[in-house]
Design a protein around this motif. Structure first.
Motif, short mmCIF file in Angstrom:
data_model
loop_
_atom_site.label_atom_id
_atom_site.label_comp_id
_atom_site.label_asym_id
_atom_site.label_seq_id
_atom_site.Cartn_x
_atom_site.Cartn_y
_atom_site.Cartn_z
N GLU A 137 -14.13 2.61 1.70
CA GLU A 137 -14.19 2.36 0.26
C GLU A 137 -13.55 3.49 -0.54
OE1 GLU A 137 -18.32 1.62 -0.50
OE2 GLU A 137 -18.14 -0.52 -0.03
N ASN A 165 -6.00 -2.00 -3.78
CA ASN A 165 -6.77 -3.24 -3.62
C ASN A 165 -7.52 -3.25 -2.30
OD1 ASN A 165 -5.58 -4.70 -6.01
ND2 ASN A 165 -3.72 -4.40 -4.81
N GLN A 208 -17.84 -7.24 -2.63
CA GLN A 208 -17.27 -6.29 -3.56
C GLN A 208 -15.76 -6.29 -3.43
OE1 GLN A 208 -19.67 -3.21 -1.40
NE2 GLN A 208 -20.01 -2.39 -3.45
N HIS A 209 -15.10 -5.91 -4.52
CA HIS A 209 -13.65 -5.74 -4.40
C HIS A 209 -13.16 -4.77 -5.45
CE1 HIS A 209 -12.16 -8.79 -7.60
NE2 HIS A 209 -13.42 -8.52 -7.84
N ARG A 210 -12.03 -4.14 -5.15
CA ARG A 210 -11.34 -3.26 -6.07
C ARG A 210 -9.94 -3.82 -6.27
NH1 ARG A 210 -9.72 2.44 -3.90
NH2 ARG A 210 -11.90 3.01 -4.21
N THR A 211 -9.54 -3.92 -7.50
CA THR A 211 -8.19 -4.38 -7.81
C THR A 211 -7.51 -3.39 -8.75
OG1 THR A 211 -9.01 -5.71 -9.66
CG2 THR A 211 -8.81 -6.80 -7.55
#
Length: 285
Positions: free
Chosen positions: A217, A223, A281-284
């Motif tokens: 993480e 992304n 969960q995600h990150r963009t």
């Protein structure tokens, strides 16, 4: 080191999560005409007979793919995955389970390529034998390496078409696999920053598993997506698999919405007690 055999666990709840995401990701890659490579660092035997001695020992598939098999109300991500598994089974009877190499070969177009690593001597031998039973196209597209996938993948990056997916799913029988997985993703990103990296990991009561996720993480990437599925409460003794997760760097943009739809259903269907749950969960950029 070589005691792990994936046939013991073929089609279990962890395979359902991993392979449903794989089928979706391959479909996404096929939306563009440009060719791509898939690199599988721990390929296993490729295809498993669920009525065979290994898979039938614990019949883990009964609480995995078996619970989805006759459902007619599955969300698209799960329905597409089950349809792929169904293509290996006639008359509606669940007898064979395709591993990631076979699910990948189903998706590949003529110019796409598959590179498989399998270090377990028996698994590698079975994998070669299974591949030799396929048609010439599959043989031409696929190369098998009976070596360490963590090290071997680096020599293949970046792939010639500059598009690709790297699937990293060791058994984690050796605790060093957690650190090796993080290092492999970091090295892969250095060589091929635009590639998709899909990491499977077990939910077990080990400090190394928690630390690996934290390191992933914290990767310096734009992304990522992280999904986990818990099917039961951890046992008091601390042994056994109570779920699994997938961490994907550069995931398909369609995957998060597909999982929001699918994970509540999957959690309900695969629950083994009242502690079943999921995270997403995600990150963009």
């Amino acid at each position: 080191m070589f005691s792990y055999r994936h046939a013991f666990h073929a089609g279990n709840h962890a395979d359902v999560l991993k392979h449903a995401l794989l089928v979706h990701t391959l479909d996404y890659l096929n939306r563009k005409d440009n060719p791509y490579w898939v690199i599988d660092t721990h390929a296993g035997a490729g295809l498993y007979a669920l009525d065979g001695e290994w898979a039938n020992k614990n019949a883990e598939f009964a609480d995995g793919i078996g619970r989805l098999w006759d459902r007619k109300d599955l969300p698209p991500l799960l329905a597409d995955y089950v349809a792929q598994v169904r293509s290996y089974n006639s008359n509606g009877h669940l007898r064979y389970y395709p591993g990631s190499p076979w699910l990948t070969l189903d998706a590949l177009r003529d110019r796409d390529r598959l590179r498989l690593f399998e270090m377990h001597p028996t698994e590698s031998e079975v994998l070669v034998g299974n591949l030799e039973k396929l048609d010439r196209t599959a043989l031409r597209q696929t190369t098998i390496f009976a070596t360490d996938g963590f090290e071997g993948m680096k020599s293949l990056l970046p792939p010639p078409p500059r598009r690709g997916l790297v699937l990293i799913d060791p058994s984690y029988e050796d605790k060093r696999d957690y650190r090796s997985t993080v290092n492999a993703v970091k090295e892969g990103i250095k060589r091929f920053a635009t590639g998709t990296y899909a990491v499977w990991y077990p939910l077990v009561q080990r400090r190394e598993a928690t630390e690996m996720v934290r390191h992933l993480e914290n990767l310096q990437v734009k992304n990522w997506l992280h999904v986990s599925l818990t099917v039961k409460r951890p046992v008091a003794e601390g042994f056994g698999l109570h779920g699994s997760g997938m961490f994907i760097v550069n995931p398909p943009w369609t995957l998060h919405a597909a999982l929001k739809d699918a994970m509540p259903v999957l959690t309900r269907l695969l629950a083994q007690d009242d502690r079943a749950s999921y995270t997403l969960q995600h990150r963009t950029d």
